[in-house]
Design a protein around this motif. Sequence first.
Motif, PDB file in Angstrom:
ATOM      1  N   ALA A 367       3.281   0.101  12.689  1.00 47.98           N
ATOM      2  CA  ALA A 367       2.356   1.238  12.706  1.00 47.98           C
ATOM      3  C   ALA A 367       1.764   1.479  11.326  1.00 47.98           C
ATOM      4  CB  ALA A 367       3.082   2.487  13.202  1.00 47.98           C
ATOM      5  N   CYS A 368       2.591   1.355  10.285  1.00 49.80           N
ATOM      6  CA  CYS A 368       2.083   1.494   8.912  1.00 49.80           C
ATOM      7  C   CYS A 368       1.122   0.367   8.564  1.00 49.80           C
ATOM      8  CB  CYS A 368       3.252   1.527   7.933  1.00 49.80           C
ATOM      9  SG  CYS A 368       4.408   2.903   8.181  1.00 49.80           S
ATOM     10  N   GLY A 372      -2.736   0.718   7.486  1.00 50.73           N
ATOM     11  CA  GLY A 372      -3.050   0.306   6.125  1.00 50.73           C
ATOM     12  C   GLY A 372      -2.308   1.081   5.066  1.00 50.73           C
ATOM     13  N   GLU A 373      -1.141   1.631   5.400  1.00 51.35           N
ATOM     14  CA  GLU A 373      -0.347   2.436   4.475  1.00 51.35           C
ATOM     15  C   GLU A 373       0.869   1.634   4.031  1.00 51.35           C
ATOM     16  OE1 GLU A 373      -0.899   5.151   3.021  1.00 51.35           O
ATOM     17  OE2 GLU A 373      -2.642   5.919   4.086  1.00 51.35           O
ATOM     18  N   LEU A 374       0.720   0.905   2.945  1.00 50.05           N
ATOM     19  CA  LEU A 374       1.839   0.124   2.426  1.00 50.05           C
ATOM     20  C   LEU A 374       2.934   1.021   1.863  1.00 50.05           C
ATOM     21  CD1 LEU A 374       3.089  -2.617   1.712  1.00 50.05           C
ATOM     22  CD2 LEU A 374       1.776  -2.564  -0.416  1.00 50.05           C
ATOM     23  N   GLU A 379       9.053   2.352   2.870  1.00 46.29           N
ATOM     24  CA  GLU A 379      10.203   3.210   3.147  1.00 46.29           C
ATOM     25  C   GLU A 379      11.052   2.693   4.298  1.00 46.29           C
ATOM     26  OE1 GLU A 379       8.783   7.102   3.885  1.00 46.29           O
ATOM     27  OE2 GLU A 379       7.909   7.387   1.885  1.00 46.29           O
ATOM     28  N   VAL A 380      10.496   1.803   5.107  1.00 51.20           N
ATOM     29  CA  VAL A 380      11.217   1.337   6.293  1.00 51.20           C
ATOM     30  C   VAL A 380      12.475   0.550   5.923  1.00 51.20           C
ATOM     31  CG1 VAL A 380      11.018  -0.069   8.382  1.00 51.20           C
ATOM     32  CG2 VAL A 380       9.113   1.364   7.675  1.00 51.20           C
ATOM     33  N   PRO A 381      12.459  -0.406   4.967  1.00 48.61           N
ATOM     34  CA  PRO A 381      13.715  -1.082   4.620  1.00 48.61           C
ATOM     35  C   PRO A 381      14.786  -0.134   4.097  1.00 48.61           C
ATOM     36  CG  PRO A 381      11.844  -2.314   3.788  1.00 48.61           C
ATOM     37  CD  PRO A 381      11.320  -1.016   4.267  1.00 48.61           C
ATOM     38  N   GLU A 382      14.387   0.903   3.354  1.00 56.37           N
ATOM     39  CA  GLU A 382      15.360   1.873   2.875  1.00 56.37           C
ATOM     40  C   GLU A 382      15.993   2.633   4.038  1.00 56.37           C
ATOM     41  OE1 GLU A 382      13.331   4.339   0.143  1.00 56.37           O
ATOM     42  OE2 GLU A 382      12.739   2.698  -1.208  1.00 56.37           O
ATOM     43  N   LEU A 383      15.180   2.994   5.027  1.00 57.77           N
ATOM     44  CA  LEU A 383      15.721   3.676   6.209  1.00 57.77           C
ATOM     45  C   LEU A 383      16.684   2.771   6.972  1.00 57.77           C
ATOM     46  CD1 LEU A 383      12.482   5.407   7.580  1.00 57.77           C
ATOM     47  CD2 LEU A 383      14.326   6.473   6.285  1.00 57.77           C
ATOM     48  N   MET A 384      16.368   1.495   7.062  1.00 57.48           N
ATOM     49  CA  MET A 384      17.226   0.564   7.786  1.00 57.48           C
ATOM     50  C   MET A 384      18.565   0.381   7.075  1.00 57.48           C
ATOM     51  SD  MET A 384      14.313  -2.270   8.809  1.00 57.48           S
ATOM     52  CE  MET A 384      15.351  -3.188   9.914  1.00 57.48           C
ATOM     53  N   LEU A 396      21.116  -3.720  11.898  1.00 55.93           N
ATOM     54  CA  LEU A 396      20.010  -2.836  11.536  1.00 55.93           C
ATOM     55  C   LEU A 396      19.412  -3.169  10.180  1.00 55.93           C
ATOM     56  CD1 LEU A 396      21.388   0.620  12.746  1.00 55.93           C
ATOM     57  CD2 LEU A 396      19.732  -0.857  13.885  1.00 55.93           C
ATOM     58  N   LEU A 397      19.968  -4.138   9.477  1.00 55.12           N
ATOM     59  CA  LEU A 397      19.422  -4.518   8.188  1.00 55.12           C
ATOM     60  C   LEU A 397      18.081  -5.222   8.367  1.00 55.12           C
ATOM     61  CD1 LEU A 397      22.652  -5.829   6.421  1.00 55.12           C
ATOM     62  CD2 LEU A 397      21.487  -3.654   6.030  1.00 55.12           C
ATOM     63  N   PRO A 398      17.225  -5.181   7.352  1.00 54.35           N
ATOM     64  CA  PRO A 398      15.913  -5.837   7.478  1.00 54.35           C
ATOM     65  C   PRO A 398      16.054  -7.341   7.729  1.00 54.35           C
ATOM     66  CG  PRO A 398      15.942  -4.353   5.593  1.00 54.35           C
ATOM     67  CD  PRO A 398      17.359  -4.446   6.081  1.00 54.35           C
ATOM     68  N   ASP A 399      15.202  -7.862   8.592  1.00 56.10           N
ATOM     69  CA  ASP A 399      15.203  -9.279   8.917  1.00 56.10           C
ATOM     70  C   ASP A 399      13.881  -9.896   8.491  1.00 56.10           C
ATOM     71  OD1 ASP A 399      13.611  -8.021  10.712  1.00 56.10           O
ATOM     72  OD2 ASP A 399      14.565  -8.827  12.518  1.00 56.10           O
ATOM     73  N   GLU A 400      13.663 -11.152   8.909  1.00 53.67           N
ATOM     74  CA  GLU A 400      12.439 -11.848   8.490  1.00 53.67           C
ATOM     75  C   GLU A 400      11.185 -11.216   9.092  1.00 53.67           C
ATOM     76  OE1 GLU A 400      14.106 -13.814  12.131  1.00 53.67           O
ATOM     77  OE2 GLU A 400      14.883 -13.292  10.145  1.00 53.67           O
ATOM     78  N   LYS A 401      11.311 -10.632  10.277  1.00 56.98           N
ATOM     79  CA  LYS A 401      10.144  -9.985  10.874  1.00 56.98           C
ATOM     80  C   LYS A 401       9.766  -8.726  10.107  1.00 56.98           C
ATOM     81  CE  LYS A 401       8.265  -8.506  15.310  1.00 56.98           C
ATOM     82  NZ  LYS A 401       8.504  -8.351  16.769  1.00 56.98           N
ATOM     83  N   THR A 402      10.754  -8.000   9.608  1.00 56.34           N
ATOM     84  CA  THR A 402      10.468  -6.795   8.822  1.00 56.34           C
ATOM     85  C   THR A 402       9.663  -7.139   7.578  1.00 56.34           C
ATOM     86  OG1 THR A 402      12.577  -5.880   9.597  1.00 56.34           O
ATOM     87  CG2 THR A 402      11.500  -4.772   7.761  1.00 56.34           C
TER      88      THR A 402
END
Length: 581
Positions: A367-368, A372-374, A379-384, A396-402
């Motif tokens: 969605a970000c 266009g809101e980098l 903030e998404v990896p920090e939330l994960m 729930l840790l960030p993966d390659e798709k994240t």
Amino acid sequence: MKMRRSVRPSLGSSTQAPHVPVTKLILLLSAMNLPLLFAWSQPAIIEGRRCVTSPRGCFIARCDHNSHRRRSRCRRTQLRAQGQGGNTMHGATGRTKRIRHSNGVPPQPQINGGRDHREEARVRKLKMKEAQLVEKLLFDAVRKMSRGKHSVVPPSKLFPSVRKCNAALATFGDAGEFRRALKLFAQMKRSASLFSMFSTVHGETYQSSDGTGDQSDNHPVLQSIDLVLEPPKPTLVTYSTLMSRAVSLGKPRVALRLWNLMRNQPNFYSQLVSRMNRKKRDGRTTKRRMDQRELKRLEQEYDAILPDVICCNTLMNAHAKLGDHATARSILDAMIGEPPRAGARPHHEGIPPTDPTVVSYNTLADACKVAGELGAALEVPELMVRRAVATGDASLLPDEKTYTILISTVARKRKDGRGARDVRSGGERDPDMAFALLNRMINEGITPNGVTYCALIDVCSRCRRNDLALNGLRIMLKQKSKASLASRKKNVPMYHQQVLFNEVGAWTAAINACGKTGRIDTATRLFRTMQKFGVKPNAVTCGCLSDCLLKANPIRITETLEVLQYMKNEGLVPGEVMYTA
């Protein structure tokens, strides 16, 4: 009797098979009297005395089918049209000559060419037939219930189960017939309302008016579908299926309407909770928030519609396609149960407390990206990480798709021009953040794939930095060489041992980046070099290179013909990019 020599029909001849739309390139080649090297997707057609095939074989006009020699030649033409025995093209004398393949193996048809494709086509056909049968049964049952005011529902099995109806909705949605799925959904709601009305009026003593109740169970057509007494009342799976198909077909607003329709149902969990938890004390109304255990009990006892994590992810995906990252974040906060942040939107209505998955966070990052809101995406990896530490769930840790989504967010224009842009988003011509995210990804032990490098090179292309795009391609080749050295195989070239997932996408992005900046020779060199590294160009790669060659000044006719000849030899079917070029 002399044999008539094979004649190639002209473009306007009525004897040739239906052909693809004529593009600028075809007109250019025909004006220069060059051989037409491509025309695809036409099967062999035998019509009376004429045998016309696709250019994988040859054109044979006015074949009499009388002599054995002519019949065998016509048969060879059909085999070549089906991809057997190599390709043919016309020479100057009108005769057909064989084109040798570079690898010595004739190309295999890509569409339904193997057992897997034929099996998938057969399964899809069976599912469609079953969905059509379910649709017919439900429409017939509703027609029997609504014949007139004296009509009564027979106490027999008339309706297909809700599970079969949900499967039919999914089949229609996957086939692109979404309106048909909506009509079936409307009949499900109508049958439930009619059955409820008749049950209230007649109770358990209603009888059949025309005797169809005794014949429904013995009908041979109805035996193939399990019929039940109660009508298929829409459930959570029904709404989730329609919402997901609407989003996949590019109709996110329809998915939001379906969500509002589900939320207004009397058996929706929030409606039941509001009726059960409101207690009037001294003229005041108190509310209490239920936990997951109480909500599960409510779903089992009262047959309530309780949205699960799949439904919440689908709702987030609908907002993501619209670029509404703030609403997607409010849905995620409602799932976790965190209080609203300062200055943020309140929790989304109708979202129960549930455990999010990695798909939920990746949907928020997407969605970000669309918005266009980098800065919000970072903030998404920090939330994960925070959620993974709190719950102890390493998935729930960030993966390659994240990280692929985050890299793709770099250097994008903001969708909504109103308001100030986040300072963390950087500039629209700065690809440095993409390489920083790639290094962070590698340092965390996550191996990038071809999609990741494709996103990285695409960022460099948007920034008009073809030098950095080629640098990203070199980084990918170094990764391949290290993996190949770790697992060395005999008699296999080094770069052919480890092929990344969708590696051809990275090469295509590099060719596109060089072509847009005017480096046509570099793009052509990449097209010829990628095959040495174990990667074969696909139809999209050929389309991107052809578009660059045709837009060059002057037009590169020789290189374009080489690309078309490669597509003919490999049996590649041109896509939309080829025709729009």
